[in-house]
Motif scaffolding. Sequence first.
Motif, PDB file in Angstrom:
ATOM      1  N   GLN A  43       0.826  -1.212   0.000  1.00 34.57           N
ATOM      2  CA  GLN A  43       0.000   0.000   0.000  1.00 34.57           C
ATOM      3  C   GLN A  43       0.858   1.259   0.000  1.00 34.57           C
ATOM      4  O   GLN A  43       0.531   2.246  -0.673  1.00 34.57           O
ATOM      5  CB  GLN A  43      -0.934  -0.005   1.222  1.00 34.57           C
ATOM      6  N   GLN A  44       1.960   1.234   0.748  1.00 34.48           N
ATOM      7  CA  GLN A  44       2.867   2.386   0.771  1.00 34.48           C
ATOM      8  C   GLN A  44       3.437   2.657  -0.618  1.00 34.48           C
ATOM      9  O   GLN A  44       3.470   3.807  -1.081  1.00 34.48           O
ATOM     10  CB  GLN A  44       4.006   2.133   1.773  1.00 34.48           C
ATOM     11  N   ILE A  45       3.885   1.594  -1.282  1.00 39.14           N
ATOM     12  CA  ILE A  45       4.472   1.738  -2.615  1.00 39.14           C
ATOM     13  C   ILE A  45       3.429   2.223  -3.620  1.00 39.14           C
ATOM     14  O   ILE A  45       3.708   3.091  -4.457  1.00 39.14           O
ATOM     15  CB  ILE A  45       5.085   0.403  -3.079  1.00 39.14           C
ATOM     16  N   LYS A  46       2.223   1.687  -3.549  1.00 43.38           N
ATOM     17  CA  LYS A  46       1.169   2.100  -4.474  1.00 43.38           C
ATOM     18  C   LYS A  46       0.844   3.585  -4.320  1.00 43.38           C
ATOM     19  O   LYS A  46       0.646   4.300  -5.309  1.00 43.38           O
ATOM     20  CB  LYS A  46      -0.082   1.238  -4.264  1.00 43.38           C
ATOM     21  N   GLN A  47       0.831   4.043  -3.083  1.00 44.92           N
ATOM     22  CA  GLN A  47       0.573   5.467  -2.836  1.00 44.92           C
ATOM     23  C   GLN A  47       1.690   6.343  -3.421  1.00 44.92           C
ATOM     24  O   GLN A  47       1.426   7.395  -4.007  1.00 44.92           O
ATOM     25  CB  GLN A  47       0.428   5.716  -1.339  1.00 44.92           C
ATOM     26  N   LEU A  48       2.935   5.891  -3.264  1.00 48.33           N
ATOM     27  CA  LEU A  48       4.066   6.659  -3.792  1.00 48.33           C
ATOM     28  C   LEU A  48       4.058   6.678  -5.319  1.00 48.33           C
ATOM     29  O   LEU A  48       4.372   7.706  -5.933  1.00 48.33           O
ATOM     30  CB  LEU A  48       5.391   6.074  -3.275  1.00 48.33           C
ATOM     31  N   ILE A  49       3.724   5.550  -5.941  1.00 45.25           N
ATOM     32  CA  ILE A  49       3.655   5.505  -7.402  1.00 45.25           C
ATOM     33  C   ILE A  49       2.576   6.458  -7.905  1.00 45.25           C
ATOM     34  O   ILE A  49       2.794   7.226  -8.861  1.00 45.25           O
ATOM     35  CB  ILE A  49       3.382   4.065  -7.891  1.00 45.25           C
ATOM     36  N   LEU A  73      12.548   2.582 -10.746  1.00 46.88           N
ATOM     37  CA  LEU A  73      12.760   2.002  -9.418  1.00 46.88           C
ATOM     38  C   LEU A  73      13.686   2.879  -8.584  1.00 46.88           C
ATOM     39  O   LEU A  73      13.477   3.036  -7.375  1.00 46.88           O
ATOM     40  CB  LEU A  73      13.344   0.590  -9.541  1.00 46.88           C
ATOM     41  N   SER A  74      14.698   3.466  -9.208  1.00 48.28           N
ATOM     42  CA  SER A  74      15.629   4.321  -8.464  1.00 48.28           C
ATOM     43  C   SER A  74      14.908   5.528  -7.866  1.00 48.28           C
ATOM     44  O   SER A  74      15.177   5.936  -6.738  1.00 48.28           O
ATOM     45  CB  SER A  74      16.765   4.790  -9.371  1.00 48.28           C
ATOM     46  N   THR A  75      13.963   6.093  -8.621  1.00 49.36           N
ATOM     47  CA  THR A  75      13.173   7.221  -8.115  1.00 49.36           C
ATOM     48  C   THR A  75      12.278   6.771  -6.972  1.00 49.36           C
ATOM     49  O   THR A  75      12.182   7.440  -5.929  1.00 49.36           O
ATOM     50  CB  THR A  75      12.307   7.811  -9.242  1.00 49.36           C
ATOM     51  N   LEU A  76      11.633   5.625  -7.148  1.00 46.15           N
ATOM     52  CA  LEU A  76      10.748   5.091  -6.120  1.00 46.15           C
ATOM     53  C   LEU A  76      11.521   4.805  -4.833  1.00 46.15           C
ATOM     54  O   LEU A  76      11.046   5.060  -3.723  1.00 46.15           O
ATOM     55  CB  LEU A  76      10.093   3.819  -6.641  1.00 46.15           C
ATOM     56  N   SER A  77      12.728   4.285  -4.983  1.00 45.56           N
ATOM     57  CA  SER A  77      13.564   3.977  -3.813  1.00 45.56           C
ATOM     58  C   SER A  77      13.911   5.235  -3.034  1.00 45.56           C
ATOM     59  O   SER A  77      13.903   5.236  -1.791  1.00 45.56           O
ATOM     60  CB  SER A  77      14.845   3.269  -4.260  1.00 45.56           C
ATOM     61  N   LYS A  78      14.198   6.323  -3.745  1.00 48.32           N
ATOM     62  CA  LYS A  78      14.564   7.586  -3.088  1.00 48.32           C
ATOM     63  C   LYS A  78      13.395   8.149  -2.292  1.00 48.32           C
ATOM     64  O   LYS A  78      13.555   8.566  -1.138  1.00 48.32           O
ATOM     65  CB  LYS A  78      15.045   8.596  -4.123  1.00 48.32           C
ATOM     66  N   VAL A  79      12.207   8.184  -2.908  1.00 47.49           N
ATOM     67  CA  VAL A  79      11.069   8.780  -2.206  1.00 47.49           C
ATOM     68  C   VAL A  79      10.618   7.891  -1.043  1.00 47.49           C
ATOM     69  O   VAL A  79      10.162   8.399  -0.009  1.00 47.49           O
ATOM     70  CB  VAL A  79       9.896   9.059  -3.173  1.00 47.49           C
ATOM     71  N   PHE A  80      10.770   6.574  -1.180  1.00 47.17           N
ATOM     72  CA  PHE A  80      10.430   5.665  -0.082  1.00 47.17           C
ATOM     73  C   PHE A  80      11.372   5.887   1.095  1.00 47.17           C
ATOM     74  O   PHE A  80      10.941   5.959   2.250  1.00 47.17           O
ATOM     75  CB  PHE A  80      10.507   4.213  -0.557  1.00 47.17           C
ATOM     76  N   ASN A 131      12.236   6.566   6.083  1.00 49.93           N
ATOM     77  CA  ASN A 131      13.554   6.355   6.693  1.00 49.93           C
ATOM     78  C   ASN A 131      13.938   4.882   6.656  1.00 49.93           C
ATOM     79  O   ASN A 131      14.448   4.316   7.627  1.00 49.93           O
ATOM     80  CB  ASN A 131      13.581   6.872   8.132  1.00 49.93           C
ATOM     81  N   LEU A 132      13.666   4.265   5.526  1.00 47.85           N
ATOM     82  CA  LEU A 132      13.853   2.836   5.352  1.00 47.85           C
ATOM     83  C   LEU A 132      14.044   2.593   3.870  1.00 47.85           C
ATOM     84  O   LEU A 132      13.473   3.299   3.041  1.00 47.85           O
ATOM     85  CB  LEU A 132      12.603   2.109   5.861  1.00 47.85           C
ATOM     86  N   THR A 133      14.867   1.621   3.514  1.00 53.80           N
ATOM     87  CA  THR A 133      15.058   1.329   2.100  1.00 53.80           C
ATOM     88  C   THR A 133      14.173   0.161   1.671  1.00 53.80           C
ATOM     89  O   THR A 133      13.822  -0.698   2.482  1.00 53.80           O
ATOM     90  CB  THR A 133      16.526   0.981   1.784  1.00 53.80           C
ATOM     91  N   ILE A 134      13.819   0.143   0.388  1.00 58.14           N
ATOM     92  CA  ILE A 134      13.050  -0.975  -0.146  1.00 58.14           C
ATOM     93  C   ILE A 134      13.848  -2.269   0.018  1.00 58.14           C
ATOM     94  O   ILE A 134      13.284  -3.330   0.304  1.00 58.14           O
ATOM     95  CB  ILE A 134      12.700  -0.713  -1.624  1.00 58.14           C
TER      96      ILE A 134
END
Length: 344
Positions: free
Chosen positions: A161-167, A181-188, A193-196
């Motif tokens: 759900q967190q990832i879907k919201q960020l996308i 994916l690199s962009t998604l990893s940065k915003v996550f 304060n945690l990495t994918i």
Amino acid sequence: MFEPLTSSFSPPAIAILLLDAENLQLNAKMEKFLTTVSSYPLQVKIAFANWSKMGKRDEELHQRGYELIHVPVGKDNADGKMIALGSSVHERYANAKEVIVCSSDKVMTNLCNHLQQNGLMVYQVSKKGEVLIVLNSSTGKQITQFPKATPEIPTIEIFIQQIKQLIKAEQEQNQIIWVQLSTLSKVFKTKYNLTIAQVVSQHLPGKKVREIFINHPADFAIHQVDATSELYITLFQVNQSLALNSKENISLSSANKSPLLASINSAADLEKALKAILQELTIQSPASYIDISPLGVEFSQRYGKRINEQIKSLKLTGNFIKFLQSCKSFNLKQNGKSWQVALR
């Protein structure tokens, strides 16, 4: 007759640590951590206790460079002495700029306030279990702790759900369908304060990050031209109504799509199909470069076959990049690890 020279030398600024040893046990690792909190070198360390009931604690602290202040047996005697002596550290040590007050006793708040009023930066250190907590005394807010708290790993369901919201947020903000994916990893990382990778390591030990998206095809679609290129991710049900005003937008409305070729039987057919797609992708700026992955994604969506599979079925040598380089219709350039393409 020469006048004697007067020295303008002033001693370097230092930090001071005050420890209520009866109230708070401070081991060597914790003390080392506290040296990273202050901006100035920790030069003076003073510990207060009735040492007759502290076992070999006085010997240990002495070896670590503490000045030991002894107080009589009695409740709060160490507190009282620490407050009395601590209140005058700015007079005893004129070069002191910071004071670290180590005690979980709330009575030390008065000492901290007094030191602040005399121009010192004060850190108040308390202990909960085995965790050392450091507060900015002027704000009362926690600035750090030892050991550092590790972020809680979310469940798979919460992570999805967190990832879907960020996308969705990236799609709406940048008017794109596919998110790198690199962009998604940065915003996550910024938001949680945690990495994918930490989440994947917890739930899928030994697996790559992409596996968590592959394992949830009902939620995500992914595309990658080859093993070395950027991975793109989108939601399985894409909102096709997003505006088409970005050169990175790689999903086109059906009204703008050119007719599909009846079949692709040669390198010329493949070049023609890719050229038509690229013309649509760059319709607002025909000379602009885009990443080759969106071009490959759109081809796969239209013709039902991954671009490298199509190249292999035509018995052409090389991969997607090599094929584009061999075509007269395209110009290619490398941008870091990725390749970009434009119409020639």
